[in-house]
Design a protein around this motif. Structure first.
Motif, PDB file in Angstrom:
ATOM      1  N   TYR A  22      -8.935  -1.537  -3.960  1.00  0.00           N
ATOM      2  CA  TYR A  22      -8.410  -1.732  -5.304  1.00  0.00           C
ATOM      3  C   TYR A  22      -6.434  -1.458  -4.986  1.00  0.00           C
ATOM      4  CZ  TYR A  22     -12.458   0.229  -7.987  1.00  0.00           C
ATOM      5  OH  TYR A  22     -13.565   0.235  -7.717  1.00  0.00           O
ATOM      6  N   CYS A  23      -6.601  -1.063  -3.541  1.00  0.00           N
ATOM      7  CA  CYS A  23      -5.126  -1.181  -2.979  1.00  0.00           C
ATOM      8  C   CYS A  23      -4.414  -2.594  -3.462  1.00  0.00           C
ATOM      9  CB  CYS A  23      -5.421  -0.557  -1.592  1.00  0.00           C
ATOM     10  SG  CYS A  23      -3.733  -0.643  -0.827  1.00  0.00           S
ATOM     11  N   ILE A  24      -2.820  -2.043  -3.785  1.00  0.00           N
ATOM     12  CA  ILE A  24      -1.878  -2.963  -4.090  1.00  0.00           C
ATOM     13  C   ILE A  24      -0.842  -3.114  -3.306  1.00  0.00           C
ATOM     14  CG2 ILE A  24      -2.561  -3.041  -6.780  1.00  0.00           C
ATOM     15  CD1 ILE A  24       0.242  -1.652  -7.401  1.00  0.00           C
ATOM     16  N   ARG A  25      -1.390  -2.377  -2.215  1.00  0.00           N
ATOM     17  CA  ARG A  25      -0.023  -2.963  -0.482  1.00  0.00           C
ATOM     18  C   ARG A  25       0.913  -2.190  -1.229  1.00  0.00           C
ATOM     19  NH1 ARG A  25      -4.271  -2.878   1.121  1.00  0.00           N
ATOM     20  NH2 ARG A  25      -5.230  -4.686   1.656  1.00  0.00           N
ATOM     21  N   CYS A  26       1.502  -0.692  -1.900  1.00  0.00           N
ATOM     22  CA  CYS A  26       2.318  -0.772  -3.165  1.00  0.00           C
ATOM     23  C   CYS A  26       3.454   0.195  -1.727  1.00  0.00           C
ATOM     24  CB  CYS A  26       2.161  -0.026  -4.185  1.00  0.00           C
ATOM     25  SG  CYS A  26       1.768   1.809  -4.237  1.00  0.00           S
ATOM     26  N   GLY A  27       2.697   0.698  -0.601  1.00  0.00           N
ATOM     27  CA  GLY A  27       3.132   1.514   0.587  1.00  0.00           C
ATOM     28  C   GLY A  27       3.127   2.837  -0.163  1.00  0.00           C
ATOM     29  N   ALA A  28       3.283   3.588  -1.678  1.00  0.00           N
ATOM     30  CA  ALA A  28       3.595   4.648  -1.770  1.00  0.00           C
ATOM     31  C   ALA A  28       2.968   5.596  -0.608  1.00  0.00           C
ATOM     32  CB  ALA A  28       3.560   5.006  -2.995  1.00  0.00           C
ATOM     33  N   CYS A  29       1.416   5.526   0.169  1.00  0.00           N
ATOM     34  CA  CYS A  29       0.730   6.986   0.329  1.00  0.00           C
ATOM     35  C   CYS A  29       1.659   6.851   1.719  1.00  0.00           C
ATOM     36  CB  CYS A  29      -1.092   6.484   0.517  1.00  0.00           C
ATOM     37  SG  CYS A  29      -1.080   5.095   1.470  1.00  0.00           S
ATOM     38  N   PRO A  86      -2.312   6.135   5.300  1.00  0.00           N
ATOM     39  CA  PRO A  86      -3.312   6.508   4.769  1.00  0.00           C
ATOM     40  C   PRO A  86      -4.532   5.524   4.689  1.00  0.00           C
ATOM     41  CG  PRO A  86      -1.473   8.365   4.280  1.00  0.00           C
ATOM     42  CD  PRO A  86      -1.202   6.736   4.431  1.00  0.00           C
ATOM     43  N   ILE A  87      -4.276   4.675   3.920  1.00  0.00           N
ATOM     44  CA  ILE A  87      -4.812   2.928   3.332  1.00  0.00           C
ATOM     45  C   ILE A  87      -4.872   2.074   4.740  1.00  0.00           C
ATOM     46  CG2 ILE A  87      -3.206   1.441   2.807  1.00  0.00           C
ATOM     47  CD1 ILE A  87      -5.995   1.369   0.958  1.00  0.00           C
ATOM     48  N   GLY A  88      -4.333   2.381   5.439  1.00  0.00           N
ATOM     49  CA  GLY A  88      -4.763   1.868   7.577  1.00  0.00           C
ATOM     50  C   GLY A  88      -5.763   2.463   7.607  1.00  0.00           C
ATOM     51  N   CYS A 114      -0.813   7.881  -4.814  1.00  0.00           N
ATOM     52  CA  CYS A 114      -0.949   6.062  -5.136  1.00  0.00           C
ATOM     53  C   CYS A 114      -1.546   5.560  -6.285  1.00  0.00           C
ATOM     54  CB  CYS A 114      -2.775   6.156  -4.423  1.00  0.00           C
ATOM     55  SG  CYS A 114      -3.709   4.704  -4.875  1.00  0.00           S
ATOM     56  N   SER A 115      -0.583   4.793  -6.156  1.00  0.00           N
ATOM     57  CA  SER A 115      -0.266   4.463  -7.999  1.00  0.00           C
ATOM     58  C   SER A 115      -1.505   3.815  -8.911  1.00  0.00           C
ATOM     59  CB  SER A 115       0.428   2.740  -7.423  1.00  0.00           C
ATOM     60  OG  SER A 115      -0.026   1.660  -6.618  1.00  0.00           O
ATOM     61  N   VAL A 116      -2.580   3.965  -7.662  1.00  0.00           N
ATOM     62  CA  VAL A 116      -3.396   2.771  -8.315  1.00  0.00           C
ATOM     63  C   VAL A 116      -4.947   4.202  -8.463  1.00  0.00           C
ATOM     64  CG1 VAL A 116      -3.839   0.967  -8.874  1.00  0.00           C
ATOM     65  CG2 VAL A 116      -4.469   1.219  -6.334  1.00  0.00           C
ATOM     66  N   ASN A 160      -8.969   7.889  -4.196  1.00  0.00           N
ATOM     67  CA  ASN A 160      -9.005   8.953  -3.143  1.00  0.00           C
ATOM     68  C   ASN A 160      -8.707   9.017  -2.275  1.00  0.00           C
ATOM     69  OD1 ASN A 160      -9.486  10.664  -5.685  1.00  0.00           O
ATOM     70  ND2 ASN A 160     -11.278  10.105  -5.955  1.00  0.00           N
ATOM     71  N   LEU A 161      -7.824   8.518  -1.753  1.00  0.00           N
ATOM     72  CA  LEU A 161      -7.518   8.152  -0.570  1.00  0.00           C
ATOM     73  C   LEU A 161      -8.280   9.159   0.866  1.00  0.00           C
ATOM     74  CD1 LEU A 161      -4.050   6.411  -0.441  1.00  0.00           C
ATOM     75  CD2 LEU A 161      -6.469   5.255   0.565  1.00  0.00           C
ATOM     76  N   HIS A 162      -7.736  10.757   0.558  1.00  0.00           N
ATOM     77  CA  HIS A 162      -7.720  11.835   1.399  1.00  0.00           C
ATOM     78  C   HIS A 162      -9.736  11.830   1.511  1.00  0.00           C
ATOM     79  CE1 HIS A 162      -7.809  14.365  -2.309  1.00  0.00           C
ATOM     80  NE2 HIS A 162      -8.360  15.178  -1.856  1.00  0.00           N
TER      81      HIS A 162
END
Ligand code: SF4
Length: 461
Positions: free
Chosen positions: A312-319, A341-343, A373-375, A378-380
């Protein structure tokens, strides 16, 4: 690089960066600026959490029906004269691009910022084939001049100060020393503007691909993306298959969300929708347009019901900006295209669990990434899931397996837990698990056992 080589390189680079106070100062300065503007951007939403929830729902629907969405996109895009190319691997995508370049007798390409082109190492490939590929985004241009990959998915040169960039331009472009940011921008602009008319092909990524209309949407702040897709006679878009959204009206939510969480802006300066090549009644735009839909192991993630959410990631970079690990070790230590984190969540699935499982441990599990996360991915939890999957795949080292086995045996037998003093346990355990101590303080067992403490407390009461 070997399996252990990747992890060792990550640890070495992290150790160096974490102790580099100059690096930390620059990162804290730039992330501090980001943090000061994001709350202002968020004010445009009546309910920012609801907006994030809605965006997550839209991406959920898009990914659950990905096959249909992509076919809808292909049909709509083809009906306006565009060509869709399905690429299963990076190698497939590169071969398709070089075939188009040869057909057009292309010697020079202008390129706008695209993480997918980093993923497939496009610039190196084109260079080897004698084709000049010029990055036209200022941050990417700086990184290209310095022969470095992007440091951050939104701000590629985040780790460089204005003094660093002035020095780089002086060295590589022979500009006057000590130029201001405005003067540096003009130097880059002068150099880059000459490249657009020379280029036979423009290559861009896509922030979103819109199934309903067969369009791609590009978000940027410099106008270079628009020039890269409109100036050359051929436009190639390369994008991951997960970038699809069902409808044009979804952009009304995704554009402000990406702007705010990416840079703190209410809306990014240039938002471009491209729906095929130049039509018969149009004067501008490329004569031919291709969209390469890249899988490159994304379907591995789709197959995994728990990890699917990471698409779902939109690559906003916030994380990245929120992550205490990223802030200390920086983007290059990860040794992967997608950092932070997303990487750490997706790289083991894109590039191999055996080689990149260590990234899932590059987390304090504080949950800050999930919070921002903008979307609402649940990254962690996905990082924890990666750890579990790597153990299920039998990738845990022998020493770790033995350590857990011993812990299990001891913790299931009260008598064993109560054996020996705290000092003895410290000596035995810290002596056995030397690897643990390398990056952490020593384990410090309580001098009294739980049973002793419980009895004492019971007596008092
Ligand atoms: S995981 Fe979320 S916060 Fe991180 S880059 Fe993707 S959308 Fe942004």
């Amino acid at each position: 690089m070997s399996t252990n080589g990747q992890a060792a390189s990550f640890l070495d680079k992290s150790r160096i960066k974490a102790a580099d106070l100059d690096h930390r100062k620059k990162i804290n300065f730039n992330i501090g600026k980001y943090e000061s503007v994001v709350p202002q951007g968020k004010q445009q939403f009546d309910n920012v959490n609801l907006a994030r929830e809605r965006a997550k729902n839209i991406k959920w629907r898009a990914i659950e029906t990905l096959d249909q969405q992509l076919e809808r996109f292909e049909q709509a895009f083809s009906s306006r004269g565009g060509k869709v190319i399905w690429a299963e691997t990076a190698e497939d995508a590169l071969q398709e691009i070089i075939t188009i370049c040869r057909e057009k007798n292309c010697r020079s390409i202008v390129k706008s910022k695209s993480m997918v082109t980093e993923e497939i190492h496009l610039n190196e490939f084109l260079e080897k084939n004698g084709i000049e590929s010029v990055e036209t985004d200022l941050g990417e241009y700086i990184q290209q001049l310095d022969h470095e990959p992007p440091y951050h998915i939104v701000t590629p040169a985040m780790h460089k100060s204005k003094e660093d960039i002035a020095r780089l331009f002086h060295e590589k472009l022979h500009s006057a020393p000590g130029l201001s940011p405005a003067e540096l921008t003009l130097v880059a602009r002068d150099k880059l503007r000459t490249k657009y008319p020379e280029a036979a092909i423009g290559i861009t990524g896509a922030n979103f691909i819109i199934a309903e209309t067969g369009s791609i949407a590009i978000t940027e702040n410099e106008g270079n993306g628009r020039l890269s897709c409109a100036f050359p006679k051929t436009h190639i878009v390369i994008t991951g298959i997960e970038k699809v959204i069902p409808s044009l009206t979804d952009l009304a939510l995704f554009w402000p969300l990406l702007s705010t969480f990416g840079t703190g802006q209410k809306v990014t300066v240039y938002n471009t929708i491209v729906t095929g090549p130049k039509q018969a009644n149009e004067t501008d735009g490329p004569e031919e347009m291709y969209v390469i839909l890249l899988d490159n192991c994304r379907t591995n993630i789709i197959k995994n019901p728990k990890q699917r959410e990471s698409l779902y990631c939109i690559r906003c970079g916030a994380c990245l900006n929120a992550c205490p690990i990223y802030k200390n070790i920086g983007g290059h230590a990860y040794g992967a295209t997608y950092s932070g984190p997303i990487g750490s969540v997706i790289t083991p699935h894109l590039q191999g669990m055996a080689d990149f499982k260590h990234l899932s441990y590059a987390s304090s599990l504080c949950g800050n990434c999930t919070e921002v996360c903008s979307v609402k991915i649940n990254l962690h939890e996905l990082l924890l899931e990666n750890r579990k999957e790597s153990v299920d795949e039998g990738l845990a080292p022998f020493s770790e397996k033995m350590a857990w086995k011993m812990w299990k045996i001891a913790s299931l037998k009260r008598g064993l837990m109560n054996m020996g003093s705290g000092n003895l346990k410290n000596k035995v355990v810290n002596g056995l698990f030397k690897g643990w101590k390398e990056h952490r303080s020593e384990l410090d067992f309580s001098q009294k056992t739980f049973n002793q403490m419980w009895k004492e407390r019971f007596k008092k009461n």
